[in-house]
Design an enzyme around this catalytic site. Structure first.
Site, PDB file in Angstrom:
ATOM      1  N   GLU A  34      41.951  22.644  17.246  1.00 38.94           N
ATOM      2  CA  GLU A  34      42.013  22.423  18.697  1.00 38.94           C
ATOM      3  C   GLU A  34      42.556  21.009  18.909  1.00 38.94           C
ATOM      4  OE1 GLU A  34      41.604  24.026  21.704  1.00 38.94           O
ATOM      5  OE2 GLU A  34      42.186  22.053  22.451  1.00 38.94           O
ATOM      6  N   THR A  41      40.448  25.896  28.573  1.00 35.11           N
ATOM      7  CA  THR A  41      40.642  25.818  30.022  1.00 35.11           C
ATOM      8  C   THR A  41      39.343  26.075  30.770  1.00 35.11           C
ATOM      9  OG1 THR A  41      42.923  26.560  29.800  1.00 35.11           O
ATOM     10  CG2 THR A  41      41.916  26.813  31.969  1.00 35.11           C
ATOM     11  N   CYS A  42      38.652  27.141  30.420  1.00 31.92           N
ATOM     12  CA  CYS A  42      37.483  27.563  31.203  1.00 31.92           C
ATOM     13  C   CYS A  42      36.450  26.438  31.312  1.00 31.92           C
ATOM     14  CB  CYS A  42      36.863  28.806  30.577  1.00 31.92           C
ATOM     15  SG  CYS A  42      35.334  29.297  31.379  1.00 31.92           S
ATOM     16  N   CYS A  47      37.113  27.582  35.019  1.00 37.33           N
ATOM     17  CA  CYS A  47      35.939  28.247  35.615  1.00 37.33           C
ATOM     18  C   CYS A  47      34.743  27.331  35.841  1.00 37.33           C
ATOM     19  CB  CYS A  47      35.453  29.379  34.706  1.00 37.33           C
ATOM     20  SG  CYS A  47      36.677  30.168  33.687  1.00 37.33           S
ATOM     21  N   LYS A  50      35.340  24.166  38.129  1.00 42.65           N
ATOM     22  CA  LYS A  50      35.682  24.753  39.438  1.00 42.65           C
ATOM     23  C   LYS A  50      34.428  25.224  40.164  1.00 42.65           C
ATOM     24  CE  LYS A  50      35.850  28.814  39.652  1.00 42.65           C
ATOM     25  NZ  LYS A  50      36.885  29.710  39.213  1.00 42.65           N
ATOM     26  N   TYR A  98      30.204  23.614  22.265  1.00 42.13           N
ATOM     27  CA  TYR A  98      31.215  24.496  21.671  1.00 42.13           C
ATOM     28  C   TYR A  98      31.571  24.061  20.248  1.00 42.13           C
ATOM     29  CZ  TYR A  98      32.190  27.641  25.506  1.00 42.13           C
ATOM     30  OH  TYR A  98      32.085  28.639  26.430  1.00 42.13           O
ATOM     31  N   ALA A 114      48.322  22.594  15.713  1.00 46.28           N
ATOM     32  CA  ALA A 114      48.725  23.489  14.624  1.00 46.28           C
ATOM     33  C   ALA A 114      50.012  24.207  15.006  1.00 46.28           C
ATOM     34  CB  ALA A 114      47.623  24.510  14.353  1.00 46.28           C
ATOM     35  N   TYR A 176      44.054  33.500  42.710  1.00 46.86           N
ATOM     36  CA  TYR A 176      42.690  33.012  42.456  1.00 46.86           C
ATOM     37  C   TYR A 176      42.582  31.504  42.692  1.00 46.86           C
ATOM     38  CZ  TYR A 176      41.229  37.146  39.639  1.00 46.86           C
ATOM     39  OH  TYR A 176      40.872  38.378  39.185  1.00 46.86           O
ATOM     40  N   GLU A 180      40.490  29.573  45.715  1.00 50.28           N
ATOM     41  CA  GLU A 180      39.277  28.861  45.293  1.00 50.28           C
ATOM     42  C   GLU A 180      39.365  27.387  45.683  1.00 50.28           C
ATOM     43  OE1 GLU A 180      37.869  31.702  41.587  1.00 50.28           O
ATOM     44  OE2 GLU A 180      38.880  29.848  41.086  1.00 50.28           O
ATOM     45  N   ARG A 203      47.186  39.043  46.597  1.00 53.71           N
ATOM     46  CA  ARG A 203      47.931  40.288  46.351  1.00 53.71           C
ATOM     47  C   ARG A 203      47.296  41.041  45.185  1.00 53.71           C
ATOM     48  NH1 ARG A 203      52.069  41.372  42.888  1.00 53.71           N
ATOM     49  NH2 ARG A 203      52.383  39.160  42.403  1.00 53.71           N
ATOM     50  N   THR A 309      38.188  34.690  31.314  1.00 55.77           N
ATOM     51  CA  THR A 309      37.404  34.218  30.172  1.00 55.77           C
ATOM     52  C   THR A 309      36.610  35.327  29.469  1.00 55.77           C
ATOM     53  OG1 THR A 309      37.291  31.985  30.981  1.00 55.77           O
ATOM     54  CG2 THR A 309      35.505  32.660  29.524  1.00 55.77           C
ATOM     55  N   HIS A 433      14.711  45.249  49.379  1.00 56.76           N
ATOM     56  CA  HIS A 433      14.772  44.803  50.768  1.00 56.76           C
ATOM     57  C   HIS A 433      14.040  43.486  50.970  1.00 56.76           C
ATOM     58  CE1 HIS A 433      15.332  45.509  55.022  1.00 56.76           C
ATOM     59  NE2 HIS A 433      14.058  45.184  55.230  1.00 56.76           N
ATOM     60  N   GLU A 438      21.363  45.800  48.872  1.00 51.21           N
ATOM     61  CA  GLU A 438      20.839  47.134  49.189  1.00 51.21           C
ATOM     62  C   GLU A 438      21.828  47.949  50.011  1.00 51.21           C
ATOM     63  OE1 GLU A 438      17.430  47.408  51.903  1.00 51.21           O
ATOM     64  OE2 GLU A 438      17.878  45.380  52.591  1.00 51.21           O
TER      65      GLU A 438
HETATM   66  P1  NDP Z   1      48.047  34.054  40.318  1.00 53.05           P
HETATM   67  O1  NDP Z   1      49.048  34.768  39.506  1.00 53.05           O
HETATM   68  O2  NDP Z   1      46.734  34.695  40.591  1.00 53.05           O
HETATM   69  O3  NDP Z   1      48.679  33.651  41.723  1.00 53.05           O
HETATM   70  C1  NDP Z   1      49.919  32.997  41.789  1.00 53.05           C
HETATM   71  C2  NDP Z   1      50.257  32.746  43.236  1.00 53.05           C
HETATM   72  O4  NDP Z   1      51.496  32.051  43.293  1.00 53.05           O
HETATM   73  C3  NDP Z   1      50.427  34.029  44.021  1.00 53.05           C
HETATM   74  O5  NDP Z   1      49.948  33.839  45.322  1.00 53.05           O
HETATM   75  C4  NDP Z   1      51.942  34.187  44.025  1.00 53.05           C
HETATM   76  O6  NDP Z   1      52.431  34.914  45.117  1.00 53.05           O
HETATM   77  C5  NDP Z   1      52.392  32.756  44.125  1.00 53.05           C
HETATM   78  N1  NDP Z   1      53.760  32.601  43.664  1.00 53.05           N
HETATM   79  C6  NDP Z   1      54.243  32.858  42.438  1.00 53.05           C
HETATM   80  N2  NDP Z   1      55.571  32.620  42.398  1.00 53.05           N
HETATM   81  C7  NDP Z   1      55.921  32.226  43.644  1.00 53.05           C
HETATM   82  C8  NDP Z   1      57.148  31.853  44.228  1.00 53.05           C
HETATM   83  N3  NDP Z   1      58.283  31.844  43.527  1.00 53.05           N
HETATM   84  N4  NDP Z   1      57.158  31.514  45.533  1.00 53.05           N
HETATM   85  C9  NDP Z   1      56.002  31.526  46.250  1.00 53.05           C
HETATM   86  N5  NDP Z   1      54.808  31.859  45.747  1.00 53.05           N
HETATM   87  C10 NDP Z   1      54.765  32.200  44.454  1.00 53.05           C
HETATM   88  O7  NDP Z   1      47.899  32.663  39.604  1.00 53.05           O
HETATM   89  P2  NDP Z   1      46.833  31.511  39.690  1.00 53.05           P
HETATM   90  O8  NDP Z   1      47.622  30.306  39.383  1.00 53.05           O
HETATM   91  O9  NDP Z   1      46.037  31.550  40.941  1.00 53.05           O
HETATM   92  O10 NDP Z   1      45.847  31.889  38.510  1.00 53.05           O
HETATM   93  C11 NDP Z   1      46.321  32.320  37.245  1.00 53.05           C
HETATM   94  C12 NDP Z   1      45.387  33.303  36.642  1.00 53.05           C
HETATM   95  O11 NDP Z   1      44.234  32.632  36.157  1.00 53.05           O
HETATM   96  C13 NDP Z   1      44.829  34.345  37.597  1.00 53.05           C
HETATM   97  O12 NDP Z   1      45.698  35.421  37.822  1.00 53.05           O
HETATM   98  C14 NDP Z   1      43.571  34.765  36.895  1.00 53.05           C
HETATM   99  O13 NDP Z   1      43.898  35.731  35.933  1.00 53.05           O
HETATM  100  C15 NDP Z   1      43.119  33.484  36.238  1.00 53.05           C
HETATM  101  N6  NDP Z   1      42.039  32.849  37.023  1.00 53.05           N
HETATM  102  C16 NDP Z   1      40.853  33.505  37.171  1.00 53.05           C
HETATM  103  C17 NDP Z   1      39.840  32.941  37.921  1.00 53.05           C
HETATM  104  C18 NDP Z   1      38.556  33.682  38.089  1.00 53.05           C
HETATM  105  O14 NDP Z   1      38.271  34.580  37.301  1.00 53.05           O
HETATM  106  N7  NDP Z   1      37.752  33.369  39.108  1.00 53.05           N
HETATM  107  C19 NDP Z   1      39.990  31.640  38.565  1.00 53.05           C
HETATM  108  C20 NDP Z   1      41.291  31.056  38.363  1.00 53.05           C
HETATM  109  C21 NDP Z   1      42.259  31.635  37.615  1.00 53.05           C
HETATM  110  P3  NDP Z   1      52.558  36.522  45.066  1.00 53.05           P
HETATM  111  O15 NDP Z   1      51.186  37.059  45.186  1.00 53.05           O
HETATM  112  O16 NDP Z   1      53.452  36.816  46.201  1.00 53.05           O
HETATM  113  O17 NDP Z   1      53.187  36.831  43.728  1.00 53.05           O
END
Ligand code: NDP
Length: 452
Positions: A34, A41-42, A47, A50, A98, A114, A176, A180, A203, A309, A433, A438
Site C-alpha cells: 500500500e 478510499t473508504c 465512506c 464522509k 487496518y 507496486a 452519490y 452527499e 440517475r 465498499t 410501533h 413499520e
Molecule cells: P457517479 O457516477 O455516481 O456520478 C457522476 C455524476 O457526474 C453524475 O451525476 C453524472 O451525470 C455526472 N457527470 C458525468 N460526466 C458528466 C459530464 N460530462 N457532464 C456533466 N455531468 C457529468 O459518481 P460519483 O463521483 O458520485 O461517485 C462514484 C462512485 O462511487 C459511485 O457511483 C458509487 O459507486 C461510489 N460511491 C458510493 C457511495 C455510497 O455507497 N454511499 C458514496 C460515494 C461514492 P449523469 O448522471 O448524467 O451521468
C-alpha cells in the site's frame, strides 16, 4: 519455482486488506503493498469521513429541531477545523487498525508502490518480489470534467482536508458524491449550488426517490440547477466563475467536481503482462474475479463494476476463500443494497419501478409522510417508502426509502428480499410501533399497477 509469496495483494484498501487477511488466515504466505494509506478510499477519503461530516451537518439541524421539544438550544457557529481534526484522529486510529489486522493475520506489509515486471514478478518500492498469485486491488480516484479551467476545481479527495468551510460552493454532478456533499456543505452553512445535467439527481435510482430527493435538497437549502452542465471555469481575484451550458454564470469560492471516478491502473505497468482493461481503465474480470492472465486477479473499484465498499470486501473475502480456503465461491451482484448519505438519506435494494415494469407487471405501494419527530420539530421533511412487487409471484422485487434511518431499515429488508420474501410475508409481519420502519409492513393499498 519457489516464489517469495504464495499471494501478493496490490492495494491496502477495503478489498485488498480483507483479501490479504483472509488468505493469510488460510495459511498462505501473503504480501500486501500500500503506497498511500491503509484502509484505502473508504476509510480515509470516502465512506467513513464522509459519514462523520454528514453527522456534523445533521447536528446543526437537530439543535434547531430540539427547540420544538422544549430545549432552549440555538444553532451557534460551527468550527470546521475542529471537525476535521476530530475526523483525522479517528481516521488515524482506523488506519492503525487496518494495518494491525494484516500484521496479526501474518501478512507481510510493504508501504510502497507496486508495479508489474512480469506475471509473477513485481517491483515493490524498487525491490523485486515474486508471487505465485497476484491480485490487483488498487481502487479508483475522482475525476474532473474535461473543460477549460477544470484544474480550478477540487474533487472529493480534497474536500476532506479543506482548511476552512467555503462560504459559497458549486458542486457539479448529481451522483452519490455530489448529493452527499451538497447535504454536508449546506448543512454546515455554506451557500451550496448543485449543477447537474439530468432533470433530477441520482440517475438510475427509482424516479419517486429522485423526485423526493430533489425536494429534500431544496428544502435543505441547496440551490438546484438541473438540466445544465458546466462549460468553463475561470478565476478572477480569488473568485471562480462557472459558465453553464445555458449561458448563465455562477460566481463562487469553490467548485467541486463530483463527476465520477476512474480505476487506478496508470502506474501498474499492466502492459508488461498483458492484463486486459476496458477503455475506462477498468481491469476486466470474469465471475471468478480472474483477469485474462491465469495467476492474476482483480477486486474492488479497480474493476469498476459496483463501486461499493461492501462489494469490494465481499470480493476480497471470496477470492481468498476460493484460492486458499478450499471453498471456491462467487459474489452475486444481484440485489446489492446501497445507501446514499444525503440529508435525509436514501437506501434501496432491488429493482426500481421502471426496471420492474420493463420485465412484467408489478404492483407498486408507496407512502409519503412527515416523520413523527417533525410533527413537533416543525421541520419540513418527508419520508418516502416504496415497495415494488411482482404481480405474478407476489415476490418483493424492490424496496426504496428516502428518509431518516433509511440505510438502517433497508439493510434488514435486503435479507428478506434476497431470501425471496413475498408481499404476503411483509403483510403478516407485525410492525414495531411507533417507527417509520413499520410502514413497510403496513402498506395495504396499491398505488398503481405498472408493466402490463
Ligand atoms: P457517479 O457516477 O455516481 O456520478 C457522476 C455524476 O457526474 C453524475 O451525476 C453524472 O451525470 C455526472 N457527470 C458525468 N460526466 C458528466 C459530464 N460530462 N457532464 C456533466 N455531468 C457529468 O459518481 P460519483 O463521483 O458520485 O461517485 C462514484 C462512485 O462511487 C459511485 O457511483 C458509487 O459507486 C461510489 N460511491 C458510493 C457511495 C455510497 O455507497 N454511499 C458514496 C460515494 C461514492 P449523469 O448522471 O448524467 O451521468
Amino acid at each position: 519455482m519457489a516464489y517469495d509469496f504464495d499471494f501478493f495483494v496490490i492495494g491496502g484498501g477495503s478489498a485488498g486488506v480483507r483479501c490479504g487477511r483472509i488468505a493469510a488466515g488460510h495459511g498462505a504466505r501473503v504480501g500486501v503493498a500500500e503506497e498511500r494509506f491503509w484502509g484505502g478510499t473508504c476509510v480515509n477519503i470516502g465512506c467513513v469521513p464522509k459519514k462523520f461530516m454528514v453527522m456534523a451537518a445533521e447536528y446543526g439541524a437537530s439543535m434547531q429541531d430540539a427547540r420544538g421539544f422544549g430545549w432552549d438550544s440555538a444553532k451557534g457557529a460551527h468550527d470546521w477545523a475542529k471537525l476535521i481534526a476530530a475526523k483525522d484522529t479517528e481516521i488515524g486510529r482506523l488506519n492503525g487498525t487496518y494495518r494491525r489486522l494484516l500484521n496479526n493475520a501474518g501478512a507481510q506489509i510493504f508501504e510502497a508502490h507496486a508495479s508489474f515486471i512480469d506475471a509473477h514478478t513485481l517491483d515493490v518500492g524498487r525491490q523485486r518480489i515474486t508471487a505465485d498469485k497476484i491480485v490487483i486491488a488498487t481502487g479508483g480516484h475522482p475525476t474532473r470534467l474535461d473543460i477549460p479551467g477544470a484544474a480550478l476545481g477540487i474533487v472529493s479527495d480534497d474536500a476532506f482536508y479543506l482548511p476552512a468551510l467555503p462560504r459559497h460552493i458549486v458542486i457539479i454532478g448529481s451522483g452519490y458524491i455530489a448529493v452527499e456533499f451538497a447535504g454536508i456543505f449546506a448543512g454546515l452553512g455554506a451557500e451550496t449550488h448543485l449543477v447537474f445535467r439530468q432533470p433530477a439527481p441520482l440517475r438510475g435510482f427509482d424516479e419517486d426517490i429522485r423526485a423526493g430527493l430533489a425536494d429534500a435538497l431544496a428544502q435543505g437549502g441547496v440551490h438546484m440547477h438541473p438540466g445544465v452542465a458546466p462549460v468553463a471555469i475561470t478565476e478572477d481575484a480569488g473568485r471562480k466563475h462557472v459558465t453553464l451550458s445555458d449561458g448563465s454564470t455562477i460566481e463562487t469560492d469553490m467548485v467541486f467536481f463530483a463527476t465520477g471516478r476512474a480505476p487506478n491502473v496508470g502506474s501498474l505497468n499492466l502492459a508488461a503482462v498483458g492484463v486486459q482493461t476496458a477503455p475506462s481503465g477498468a481491469v476486466i474480470i470474469d465471475d471468478t474475479l480472474a483477469t485474462n492472465i491465469p495467476n492474476i486477479y482483480a477486486i474492488g473499484d479497480v474493476t469498476d463494476r459496483l463501486n461499493l465498499t461492501p462489494v469490494a470486501t465481499a470480493e476480497g473475502h471470496a477470492l481468498a476463500d476460493s484460492l486458499f480456503g478450499g471453498k471456491p465461491r462467487k459474489v452475486s451482484l444481484e440485489n446489492v443494497p446501497t445507501a446514499v448519505f444525503s440529508i435525509p438519506p436514501i437506501a434501496t435494494v432491488g429493482l426500481s419501478e421502471a426496471q420492474a415494469a420493463a420485465r412484467g407487471p408489478a404492483r407498486i405501494f408507496t407512502t409519503h409522510f412527515t416523520p413523527m419527530r417533525h410533527n413537533i420539530s416543525g421541520r419540513s421533511r418527508k419520508t418516502l417508502m416504496k415497495l415494488v412487487v411482482d404481480a405474478k409471484t407476489d415476490r418483493i422485487l424492490g424496496a426504496h426509502m428516502l428518509g431518516e434511518d433509511a440505510p438502517e431499515i433497508i439493510q434488514g429488508l435486503a435479507i428478506a428480499i434476497i431470501a425471496g420474501a413475498t408481499k404476503a410475508d411483509f403483510d403478516q409481519t407485525i410492525g414495531i410501533h411507533p417507527t417509520a420502519a413499520e410502514e413497510f409492513v403496513t402498506l395495504r393499498t396499491q398505488t398503481r399497477l405498472v408493466g402490463e
